[in-house]
Design a protein around this motif. Structure first.
Motif: not given
Length: 114
Positions: A44, A47-48, A50-52, A54-55, A58
């Motif tokens: 978990d 996954a968090d 990876v999301a961070h 990607l942000e 960007n």
């Protein structure tokens, strides 16, 4: 219950960073459940992260220090994830795949690979 024939690589390291293993036939033992919960938390967190990441990628401008911290955190998460994958891979029962006893399982014709 499946007979025990493998040590389980645990999702944490021992002293000096050496791997820890569990030998048990009881997949519901306290240490087995603790290892399962720890693996779930590690995945978990990965996954968090990876999301961070990607942000952060960007954004037009991301602080270099933040990127270094993020890279270090992602590296740690990747190491944990690889340990989980290795541990789970060793515990898979895969009949018909090359085993220690020399059984190389089913053979596919060359045409099966295109």
């Amino acid at each position: 219950m499946t007979p025990h024939n493998e040590l389980r690589l645990l999702p944490w390291s021992g002293p000096d960073g050496k791997p820890c293993y569990l030998s048990t036939d009881d997949s519901s033992s306290y240490v087995s459940r603790l290892a399962n919960n720890t693996e779930a938390i590690q995945l978990d967190l990965a996954a968090d992260l990876v999301a961070h990441a990607l942000e952060a990628l960007n954004e037009e401008r991301t602080d270099p220090d933040e990127l270094r911290r993020l890279t270090a955190d992602l590296t740690d998460a990747l190491k944990d994830t690889l340990r989980v994958a290795t541990s789970r891979g060793h515990r898979l029962q895969t009949p018909g795949i090359l085993g220690r006893d020399g059984d190389d399982g089913p053979r596919l014709p060359a045409a099966a690979f295109g």
